[in-house]
Design a protein around this motif. Structure first.
Motif, PDB file in Angstrom:
ATOM      1  N   PRO A 133      -7.221 -70.594 -19.032  1.00 48.34           N
ATOM      2  CA  PRO A 133      -5.807 -70.564 -19.431  1.00 48.34           C
ATOM      3  C   PRO A 133      -5.345 -69.132 -19.728  1.00 48.34           C
ATOM      4  O   PRO A 133      -6.119 -68.323 -20.234  1.00 48.34           O
ATOM      5  N   PHE A 134      -4.090 -68.863 -19.408  1.00 44.24           N
ATOM      6  CA  PHE A 134      -3.408 -67.602 -19.743  1.00 44.24           C
ATOM      7  C   PHE A 134      -3.907 -66.402 -18.923  1.00 44.24           C
ATOM      8  O   PHE A 134      -3.135 -65.790 -18.210  1.00 44.24           O
ATOM      9  N   PHE A 135      -5.181 -66.026 -19.052  1.00 41.53           N
ATOM     10  CA  PHE A 135      -5.740 -64.911 -18.289  1.00 41.53           C
ATOM     11  C   PHE A 135      -7.047 -65.370 -17.653  1.00 41.53           C
ATOM     12  O   PHE A 135      -7.821 -66.094 -18.274  1.00 41.53           O
ATOM     13  N   ASN A 136      -7.307 -64.925 -16.424  1.00 43.83           N
ATOM     14  CA  ASN A 136      -8.526 -65.391 -15.759  1.00 43.83           C
ATOM     15  C   ASN A 136      -9.763 -64.621 -16.229  1.00 43.83           C
ATOM     16  O   ASN A 136      -9.683 -63.665 -16.998  1.00 43.83           O
ATOM     17  N   GLY A 137     -10.926 -65.067 -15.746  1.00 42.78           N
ATOM     18  CA  GLY A 137     -12.182 -64.467 -16.158  1.00 42.78           C
ATOM     19  C   GLY A 137     -12.314 -63.013 -15.783  1.00 42.78           C
ATOM     20  O   GLY A 137     -12.983 -62.237 -16.473  1.00 42.78           O
ATOM     21  N   TYR A 138     -11.689 -62.618 -14.669  1.00 40.20           N
ATOM     22  CA  TYR A 138     -11.747 -61.215 -14.261  1.00 40.20           C
ATOM     23  C   TYR A 138     -11.105 -60.313 -15.325  1.00 40.20           C
ATOM     24  O   TYR A 138     -11.603 -59.223 -15.623  1.00 40.20           O
ATOM     25  N   HIS A 139      -9.993 -60.792 -15.866  1.00 35.24           N
ATOM     26  CA  HIS A 139      -9.298 -60.020 -16.906  1.00 35.24           C
ATOM     27  C   HIS A 139     -10.211 -59.809 -18.102  1.00 35.24           C
ATOM     28  O   HIS A 139     -10.349 -58.677 -18.608  1.00 35.24           O
ATOM     29  N   TRP A 140     -10.852 -60.897 -18.567  1.00 35.34           N
ATOM     30  CA  TRP A 140     -11.680 -60.786 -19.762  1.00 35.34           C
ATOM     31  C   TRP A 140     -12.960 -60.020 -19.493  1.00 35.34           C
ATOM     32  O   TRP A 140     -13.474 -59.323 -20.374  1.00 35.34           O
ATOM     33  N   CYS A 141     -13.489 -60.115 -18.286  1.00 33.35           N
ATOM     34  CA  CYS A 141     -14.654 -59.313 -17.917  1.00 33.35           C
ATOM     35  C   CYS A 141     -14.306 -57.829 -18.017  1.00 33.35           C
ATOM     36  O   CYS A 141     -15.069 -57.030 -18.576  1.00 33.35           O
ATOM     37  N   ASN A 142     -13.153 -57.465 -17.513  1.00 31.51           N
ATOM     38  CA  ASN A 142     -12.697 -56.073 -17.561  1.00 31.51           C
ATOM     39  C   ASN A 142     -12.498 -55.605 -18.996  1.00 31.51           C
ATOM     40  O   ASN A 142     -12.876 -54.484 -19.364  1.00 31.51           O
ATOM     41  N   GLU A 143     -11.909 -56.468 -19.849  1.00 34.00           N
ATOM     42  CA  GLU A 143     -11.681 -56.112 -21.251  1.00 34.00           C
ATOM     43  C   GLU A 143     -13.000 -55.945 -22.005  1.00 34.00           C
ATOM     44  O   GLU A 143     -13.155 -55.013 -22.804  1.00 34.00           O
ATOM     45  N   ILE A 144     -13.949 -56.837 -21.756  1.00 31.51           N
ATOM     46  CA  ILE A 144     -15.249 -56.734 -22.417  1.00 31.51           C
ATOM     47  C   ILE A 144     -15.956 -55.455 -22.007  1.00 31.51           C
ATOM     48  O   ILE A 144     -16.553 -54.748 -22.829  1.00 31.51           O
ATOM     49  N   ARG A 145     -15.882 -55.122 -20.718  1.00 29.44           N
ATOM     50  CA  ARG A 145     -16.564 -53.927 -20.223  1.00 29.44           C
ATOM     51  C   ARG A 145     -15.981 -52.631 -20.792  1.00 29.44           C
ATOM     52  O   ARG A 145     -16.635 -51.594 -20.789  1.00 29.44           O
ATOM     53  N   LYS A 146     -14.756 -52.678 -21.290  1.00 30.47           N
ATOM     54  CA  LYS A 146     -14.173 -51.483 -21.899  1.00 30.47           C
ATOM     55  C   LYS A 146     -14.858 -51.135 -23.211  1.00 30.47           C
ATOM     56  O   LYS A 146     -14.822 -49.977 -23.655  1.00 30.47           O
ATOM     57  N   VAL A 147     -15.482 -52.139 -23.848  1.00 28.63           N
ATOM     58  CA  VAL A 147     -16.039 -51.912 -25.189  1.00 28.63           C
ATOM     59  C   VAL A 147     -17.509 -52.272 -25.327  1.00 28.63           C
ATOM     60  O   VAL A 147     -18.118 -51.992 -26.356  1.00 28.63           O
ATOM     61  N   SER A 148     -18.099 -52.909 -24.311  1.00 22.07           N
ATOM     62  CA  SER A 148     -19.469 -53.400 -24.477  1.00 22.07           C
ATOM     63  C   SER A 148     -20.228 -53.451 -23.155  1.00 22.07           C
ATOM     64  O   SER A 148     -19.642 -53.663 -22.092  1.00 22.07           O
ATOM     65  N   LYS A 149     -21.552 -53.303 -23.250  1.00 22.45           N
ATOM     66  CA  LYS A 149     -22.440 -53.436 -22.101  1.00 22.45           C
ATOM     67  C   LYS A 149     -23.177 -54.768 -22.125  1.00 22.45           C
ATOM     68  O   LYS A 149     -24.157 -54.958 -21.413  1.00 22.45           O
ATOM     69  N   VAL A 150     -22.718 -55.703 -22.944  1.00 25.13           N
ATOM     70  CA  VAL A 150     -23.354 -57.009 -23.061  1.00 25.13           C
ATOM     71  C   VAL A 150     -23.468 -57.673 -21.677  1.00 25.13           C
ATOM     72  O   VAL A 150     -22.542 -57.576 -20.869  1.00 25.13           O
ATOM     73  N   PRO A 151     -24.596 -58.324 -21.359  1.00 24.73           N
ATOM     74  CA  PRO A 151     -24.724 -59.004 -20.060  1.00 24.73           C
ATOM     75  C   PRO A 151     -23.654 -60.081 -19.879  1.00 24.73           C
ATOM     76  O   PRO A 151     -23.373 -60.838 -20.809  1.00 24.73           O
ATOM     77  N   ILE A 152     -23.061 -60.135 -18.695  1.00 20.33           N
ATOM     78  CA  ILE A 152     -22.024 -61.129 -18.372  1.00 20.33           C
ATOM     79  C   ILE A 152     -22.484 -61.945 -17.169  1.00 20.33           C
ATOM     80  O   ILE A 152     -22.807 -61.382 -16.125  1.00 20.33           O
ATOM     81  N   LEU A 153     -22.492 -63.255 -17.339  1.00 21.23           N
ATOM     82  CA  LEU A 153     -22.886 -64.176 -16.279  1.00 21.23           C
ATOM     83  C   LEU A 153     -21.707 -65.074 -15.941  1.00 21.23           C
ATOM     84  O   LEU A 153     -21.238 -65.822 -16.793  1.00 21.23           O
ATOM     85  N   PHE A 154     -21.185 -64.970 -14.715  1.00 26.53           N
ATOM     86  CA  PHE A 154     -20.084 -65.822 -14.281  1.00 26.53           C
ATOM     87  C   PHE A 154     -20.603 -67.199 -13.869  1.00 26.53           C
ATOM     88  O   PHE A 154     -21.644 -67.315 -13.214  1.00 26.53           O
ATOM     89  N   LEU A 155     -19.865 -68.236 -14.261  1.00 22.08           N
ATOM     90  CA  LEU A 155     -20.104 -69.608 -13.821  1.00 22.08           C
ATOM     91  C   LEU A 155     -18.808 -70.098 -13.194  1.00 22.08           C
ATOM     92  O   LEU A 155     -17.792 -70.183 -13.880  1.00 22.08           O
ATOM     93  N   SER A 156     -18.816 -70.411 -11.898  1.00 21.79           N
ATOM     94  CA  SER A 156     -17.558 -70.807 -11.258  1.00 21.79           C
ATOM     95  C   SER A 156     -17.814 -71.607  -9.988  1.00 21.79           C
ATOM     96  O   SER A 156     -18.813 -71.396  -9.291  1.00 21.79           O
ATOM     97  N   SER A 157     -16.884 -72.527  -9.720  1.00 26.64           N
ATOM     98  CA  SER A 157     -16.932 -73.271  -8.455  1.00 26.64           C
ATOM     99  C   SER A 157     -16.364 -72.426  -7.322  1.00 26.64           C
ATOM    100  O   SER A 157     -16.569 -72.732  -6.145  1.00 26.64           O
ATOM    101  N   ALA A 158     -15.629 -71.362  -7.671  1.00 23.14           N
ATOM    102  CA  ALA A 158     -15.069 -70.454  -6.662  1.00 23.14           C
ATOM    103  C   ALA A 158     -16.128 -69.425  -6.306  1.00 23.14           C
ATOM    104  O   ALA A 158     -16.019 -68.238  -6.632  1.00 23.14           O
ATOM    105  N   ALA A 159     -17.191 -69.892  -5.621  1.00 19.63           N
ATOM    106  CA  ALA A 159     -18.362 -69.038  -5.391  1.00 19.63           C
ATOM    107  C   ALA A 159     -18.404 -68.450  -3.985  1.00 19.63           C
ATOM    108  O   ALA A 159     -19.478 -68.278  -3.410  1.00 19.63           O
TER     109      ALA A 159
END
Length: 218
Positions: free
Chosen positions: A51-77
């Motif tokens: 809702p509101f913003f897609n996962g790409y947006h939040w991945c980009n925001e997280i990467r601005k402040v953290s190197k935490v591992p990110i694992l995408f889960l999606s049917s759009a594979a």
């Protein structure tokens, strides 16, 4: 976990807890970064369609402040989405539907590879501003706000004591411990400069003065 399908989120949470992993499922999809900072996860599971913003947006925001591992889960594979996710900083991509045991194996492998990083100090958040204590940096809406050593220590102390007044004496003690001589007038100057930087960055009235007592972030 940033997943709006409650069924999938609940199933992953239950499985992860069998492995003694603590899981936080995002509740406010308008304000993901606040919950991210509060929980300070060692790994992020992220869907694309949200809702509101897609996962790409939040991945980009997280990467601005953290190197935490990110694992995408999606049917759009499809290849385009996988490449997009990786280019934005994702570490892996699993297509839905997926096998829970495979997901848990991927998570365990990522945590092992990034163990040193995940032991770092968490983020502190207030009004969308993120204080990254490991890097001693402050970011707000993607912009980095430069802080001096004293300004960082003042802000760190106030954010660690959010909703509580920190006395001027306590702040001076903290700054004195860093071998940086400071008196009441110097403290006022440092707080004043910090406020100007916060105001210029779009964070007016971030620090409240309690006259005769000290300062407060609430």
């Amino acid at each position: 976990m940033i997943e709006d399908d409650s069924g999938i989120a609940s199933a992953i949470k239950a499985q992860a807890e069998l492995w003694n992993l603590s899981v936080c499922c995002i509740q406010d999809f308008r304000n993901v970064m606040a919950e991210f900072a509060e929980f300070s996860p060692h790994l992020v599971l992220l869907d694309i369609s949200l809702p509101f913003f897609n996962g790409y947006h939040w991945c980009n925001e997280i990467r601005k402040v953290s190197k935490v591992p990110i694992l995408f889960l999606s049917s759009a594979a499809d290849n385009m989405n996988i490449i997009m996710a990786m280019n934005l900083g994702a570490d892996d991509f699993i297509a839905k539907p997926f096998d829970q045991s495979v997901l848990m194996a991927k998570i365990q492998a990522m945590l092992r590879r990034t163990y040193d990083f995940t032991s770092s100090v968490p983020l502190l958040e207030h009004r969308g501003a993120l204080l990254h204590t490991g890097e001693r940096s402050l970011t707000f809406k993607g912009q980095n706000i430069s802080l001096t050593k004293n300004e960082y220590l003042i802000l760190l102390t106030l954010m660690q004591n959010k909703n509580r007044v920190v006395s001027r004496e306590r702040l001076m003690e903290i700054l004195w411990e860093t071998e940086s001589f400071i008196d009441e007038n110097t403290l006022s100057v440092n707080v004043g400069r910090l406020r100007k930087k916060l105001d210029a960055a779009g964070l007016p009235d971030f620090i409240t003065t309690k006259f005769g007592v000290g300062y407060l972030i609430s």
